[in-house]
Design a protein around this motif. Structure first.
Motif, PDB file in Angstrom:
ATOM      1  N   GLY A 219       8.071 124.559 -42.416  1.00 24.08           N
ATOM      2  CA  GLY A 219       8.757 124.645 -41.322  1.00 24.08           C
ATOM      3  C   GLY A 219      10.066 125.477 -41.586  1.00 24.08           C
TER       4      GLY A 219
ATOM      5  N   ALA B  81       5.003 123.519 -38.907  1.00 24.76           N
ATOM      6  CA  ALA B  81       5.780 122.947 -37.564  1.00 24.76           C
ATOM      7  C   ALA B  81       6.175 123.894 -36.626  1.00 24.76           C
ATOM      8  CB  ALA B  81       6.983 122.190 -38.091  1.00 24.76           C
TER       9      ALA B  81
ATOM     10  N   SER C 167       7.066 130.448 -32.712  1.00 24.58           N
ATOM     11  CA  SER C 167       6.418 129.594 -33.742  1.00 24.58           C
ATOM     12  C   SER C 167       4.765 129.313 -33.703  1.00 24.58           C
ATOM     13  CB  SER C 167       7.073 128.288 -33.952  1.00 24.58           C
ATOM     14  OG  SER C 167       7.268 127.345 -33.187  1.00 24.58           O
TER      15      SER C 167
END
Length: 342
Positions: free
Chosen positions: A106, A177, A183
């Motif tokens: 992450g 993550a 993301s």
């Protein structure tokens, strides 16, 4: 459906760091004994929210102490380390464990970690995609060089190779993550499954899975890859004879830990940060996740799987802050919840 424990090695008020770490190790050991599929290890620096500063180091210990259970990081903070260094460690754990290791990565946060480790704010704000791609290349190719904005080095051989000893494994699983559309797209375009946070409800997680599928399809991944992506849903689990009893256990213990742990985070650049109300947040988590008697817990997990398509879970089981209660919680998960799901 695969159910695992999410372990933060949380330091509750009045506890020492060693107590938190011991409880983390015991959670994994009891998890294997109780039939859980996996244990996912968090990584934090300089805060009592979590006392494990190296998820891969603890993963190595737990892989050595167990024989069946999958051990993953949730997550290793990529901006705090060199991607090749993390890749070497991940490859080693993958090979020596017979393929039982999962590498969750992450972006972390804009914390003082970036100053301490010398990586700087750009590692968090700009360089995560480059770092992730270099990490993936290290885990998949026999020789690697780099000519990016952050990393530049001549070609070197990958040692140890992840395809050694475990032929056809493709290396350790990598999970990302995801907390934003940006993301989600990053993970989807690379065909990597997501780890979605425990603060998200089913509706938000379903939206993120749908977005991931859109981006993954546009990137050329096959329908089978898109439909079968093994995303992971983080949550909280507390098993008791009644919902009121389970909720009371968490509401008594978790707010003190959250208040102490979250308040200790320091931003690297002095930017303002807001903190959730610890009691309200605990109550929210109790309402979203398997907190209550075994049948309710199983029903909530099944409902999340049906609504989101996610069938892997990483559940915080140490919310009582007590070792004996945590071990009992894990054992009840294994004996009374998992059979209802299978």
């Amino acid at each position: 459906m695969r159910v695992g424990a999410f372990v933060l090695a949380a330091q509750f008020p009045g506890q020492g760091q060693g107590e938190a770490l011991h409880r983390a190790v015991r959670t994994a050991e009891v998890g294997e004994e109780s039939g859980l599929d996996s244990v996912w290890l968090a990584e934090h620096h300089f805060v009592p929210y979590g006392t494990c500063p190296s998820a891969v180091t603890m993963a190595g210990l737990l892989l050595g102490r167990t024989r069946r259970i999958r051990v993953g990081t949730a997550v290793s903070v990529l901006p705090n380390t060199h991607p090749v260094a993390l890749g070497e460690q991940a490859a080693l754990l993958h090979l020596l464990s017979g393929g039982r290791f999962s590498l969750g990565v992450g972006r972390g946060g804009p914390w003082v970690d970036l100053e301490v480790f010398g990586s700087g704010l750009q590692a968090y704000e700009r360089d995560f995609p480059e770092s992730l791609d270099l990490l993936l290349r290290w885990l998949r190719e026999p020789r690697v060089s780099a000519d990016g904005e952050r990393y530049r080095f001549r070609e070197v051989p990958v040692v140890p190779r992840t395809d050694e000893l475990i032929e056809g494994s493709g290396g350790p699983e990598v999970v990302v993550a995801c907390t934003s559309a940006k993301s989600v797209r990053l993970a989807a375009e690379r065909g990597l499954p997501m780890l979605l946070g425990m603060h998200c409800g089913d509706e938000e997680k379903a939206e993120m899975v749908a977005l991931w599928r859109t981006y993954a399809t546009a990137a050329g991944h096959t329908p089978e890859e898109v439909a079968g992506a093994p995303h992971v849903s983080a949550g909280v689990a507390q098993i008791a004879d009644s919902t009121a009893e389970a909720t009371e256990t968490l509401v008594k213990a978790m707010p003190g830990w959250l208040r102490q742990g979250l308040d200790a985070h320091v931003t690297v650049d002095g930017r303002h940060r807001s903190m959730r109300d610890p009691v309200a947040y605990t109550e929210l988590l109790c309402g979203l996740h398997p907190v209550g008697p075994p049948r309710l817990a199983a029903d909530r997990l099944a409902a999340t799987a049906e609504r989101t398509g996610i069938t892997r879970f990483a559940l915080l089981v140490e919310g009582s802050g007590d070792l004996v209660a945590t071990e009992e919680n894990v054992r009840r998960m294994g004996a009374e919840v998992l059979p209802r799901l299978r």
